[in-house]
Motif scaffolding. Structure first.
Motif, PDB file in Angstrom:
ATOM      1  N   ILE A  77       0.864  -1.176   0.000  1.00  0.00           N
ATOM      2  CA  ILE A  77       0.000   0.000   0.000  1.00  0.00           C
ATOM      3  C   ILE A  77       0.898   1.221   0.000  1.00  0.00           C
ATOM      4  O   ILE A  77       1.759   1.375   0.859  1.00  0.00           O
ATOM      5  N   THR A  78       0.701   2.101  -0.960  1.00  0.00           N
ATOM      6  CA  THR A  78       1.526   3.291  -1.078  1.00  0.00           C
ATOM      7  C   THR A  78       1.141   4.322  -0.021  1.00  0.00           C
ATOM      8  O   THR A  78       0.183   4.144   0.733  1.00  0.00           O
ATOM      9  N   ARG A  79       1.905   5.401  -0.002  1.00  0.00           N
ATOM     10  CA  ARG A  79       1.655   6.434   0.998  1.00  0.00           C
ATOM     11  C   ARG A  79       0.312   7.113   0.793  1.00  0.00           C
ATOM     12  O   ARG A  79      -0.306   7.592   1.753  1.00  0.00           O
ATOM     13  N   ASP A  80      -0.158   7.166  -0.473  1.00  0.00           N
ATOM     14  CA  ASP A  80      -1.458   7.765  -0.744  1.00  0.00           C
ATOM     15  C   ASP A  80      -2.565   6.713  -0.808  1.00  0.00           C
ATOM     16  O   ASP A  80      -3.573   6.895  -1.503  1.00  0.00           O
ATOM     17  N   ASN A  81      -2.377   5.582  -0.105  1.00  0.00           N
ATOM     18  CA  ASN A  81      -3.400   4.549   0.102  1.00  0.00           C
ATOM     19  C   ASN A  81      -3.882   3.909  -1.197  1.00  0.00           C
ATOM     20  O   ASN A  81      -5.086   3.724  -1.418  1.00  0.00           O
ATOM     21  N   VAL A  82      -2.958   3.568  -2.067  1.00  0.00           N
ATOM     22  CA  VAL A  82      -3.262   2.832  -3.293  1.00  0.00           C
ATOM     23  C   VAL A  82      -2.694   1.425  -3.151  1.00  0.00           C
ATOM     24  O   VAL A  82      -1.497   1.246  -2.911  1.00  0.00           O
ATOM     25  N   THR A  83      -3.540   0.424  -3.270  1.00  0.00           N
ATOM     26  CA  THR A  83      -3.102  -0.960  -3.160  1.00  0.00           C
ATOM     27  C   THR A  83      -2.624  -1.451  -4.521  1.00  0.00           C
ATOM     28  O   THR A  83      -3.351  -1.342  -5.516  1.00  0.00           O
ATOM     29  N   LEU A  84      -1.409  -2.003  -4.549  1.00  0.00           N
ATOM     30  CA  LEU A  84      -0.846  -2.483  -5.804  1.00  0.00           C
ATOM     31  C   LEU A  84       0.065  -3.665  -5.540  1.00  0.00           C
ATOM     32  O   LEU A  84       0.361  -4.005  -4.397  1.00  0.00           O
ATOM     33  N   THR A  85       0.530  -4.272  -6.629  1.00  0.00           N
ATOM     34  CA  THR A  85       1.430  -5.421  -6.560  1.00  0.00           C
ATOM     35  C   THR A  85       2.694  -5.084  -7.339  1.00  0.00           C
ATOM     36  O   THR A  85       2.613  -4.662  -8.495  1.00  0.00           O
ATOM     37  N   VAL A  86       3.847  -5.291  -6.699  1.00  0.00           N
ATOM     38  CA  VAL A  86       5.125  -4.910  -7.286  1.00  0.00           C
ATOM     39  C   VAL A  86       6.073  -6.103  -7.205  1.00  0.00           C
ATOM     40  O   VAL A  86       6.125  -6.804  -6.184  1.00  0.00           O
ATOM     41  N   ASP A  87       6.822  -6.338  -8.279  1.00  0.00           N
ATOM     42  CA  ASP A  87       7.896  -7.321  -8.244  1.00  0.00           C
ATOM     43  C   ASP A  87       9.191  -6.647  -8.679  1.00  0.00           C
ATOM     44  O   ASP A  87       9.176  -5.570  -9.285  1.00  0.00           O
ATOM     45  N   ALA A  88      10.321  -7.274  -8.366  1.00  0.00           N
ATOM     46  CA  ALA A  88      11.626  -6.668  -8.627  1.00  0.00           C
ATOM     47  C   ALA A  88      12.639  -7.752  -8.911  1.00  0.00           C
ATOM     48  O   ALA A  88      12.360  -8.959  -8.815  1.00  0.00           O
ATOM     49  N   VAL A  89      13.844  -7.321  -9.270  1.00  0.00           N
ATOM     50  CA  VAL A  89      14.966  -8.216  -9.514  1.00  0.00           C
ATOM     51  C   VAL A  89      16.195  -7.621  -8.823  1.00  0.00           C
ATOM     52  O   VAL A  89      16.392  -6.405  -8.834  1.00  0.00           O
TER      53      VAL A  89
END
Length: 284
Positions: A77-89
């Motif tokens: 959840i971002t600072r502005d309350n947006v729920t998302l899914t993130v992946d990285a390498v």
């Protein structure tokens, strides 16, 4: 004789077995760590053929190559309350093989766990616009957060961290699409209004320039007629030339008699005199 041959064969087999247990091959991209009865021997074995004491020594080879691990998608959840899914390498390599073996168990798995925790932490401190627009900043923060607990105690160097994909909810995608469309429409209207303003200024300048030369209007009219005729229209409406009207108006003013010679309305013209006795009468 047979006993001697058998003894020689046994010695050769023993020596071969001893050599196999004593010789270790270290590749160019590896470093060898020797443990003698559980204790680390220094220095670290460099690439090449290396000898160890059988039974007493044990060598572990550590790869010094850069290793790439993928961080599974993490919900945040971002600072502005947006729920998302993130992946990285994550790209990392071993800089101190002794620490990598002694201080941490299964360091690839440990790096993966730290990367997952750091990813959720960094995403929670950033807003959606920063995450989508300033990806370099997010990557730098992730690298700093992951590198802090792994470099000195674990002997690992985090070379690079990249956010691969940001999955937004469908509702957020539609909202962003509408926002982008409204922004593009606003820019189009501003550009069109600016073009109209510039065109009106140019037309005003052209009108002032042609005002001093009346024939310029007629030339412009003829040019417009040529442009319209090029479209192959079946009907062409020609406006009456203004210059011709002005010519007729000027000609009429030149041919009119002076005001003193014009007959005045309501006053009869004088009768013509008759020769003779001075009496007027009808002519017979």
């Amino acid at each position: 004789m047979e006993t001697v041959v058998i003894g020689v064969v046994i010695v050769i087999v023993f020596l071969g077995l001893l050599g196999a247990l004593s010789i270790r091959l270290v590749q160019q991209y590896q470093r060898g760590i020797v443990f003698r009865f559980g204790r680390v021997l220094t220095p670290v074995r460099e690439p090449g053929l290396r000898l160890i004491v059988p039974v007493a020594d044990r060598m572990v080879r550590v790869s010094m190559q850069t290793t790439v691990i993928g961080v599974p998608p993490q919900g945040a959840i971002t600072r502005d309350n947006v729920t998302l899914t993130v992946d990285a390498v994550v790209y990392y390599r071993v800089v101190d093989p002794v620490k990598a073996l002694v201080n941490v168990h299964d360091y690839p798995s440990a790096v993966l766990q730290v990367a997952q925790t750091a990813l959720r932490s960094v995403i929670g401190k950033a807003d959606l616009d920063t995450l989508l627009g300033d990806r370099e900043r997010i990557n730098a923060e992730l690298k700093a957060v992951i590198d802090a607990p792994t470099e000195k105690p674990w002997g690992l160097l985090i070379e690079r961290v990249e956010v691969k994909d940001v999955a937004l909810p469908e509702g957020m995608k539609r909202s962003m699409s509408r926002q982008a469309e409204a922004e593009r429409e606003r820019r189009a209207r501003v550009i069109a209004a600016d073009g109209e303003y510039q065109a009106s200024r140019r037309l005003a300048d052209a009108s002032r320039a042609m005002a001093g030369t009346p024939g310029a209007y007629q030339l412009r009219l003829l040019q417009t007629v040529v442009d319209v005729a090029a479209e192959k229209n079946s009907t062409l409406v020609m406006p009456f030339p203004v210059e011709l009207l002005r010519f007729f108006d000027k000609f009429t003013r030149d041919t009119e008699p002076p005001a003193a010679e014009r007959p005045q309305a309501g006053r009869p013209e004088p009768a013509a005199p008759v020769a003779g006795d001075g009496h007027r009468g009808p002519l017979t």
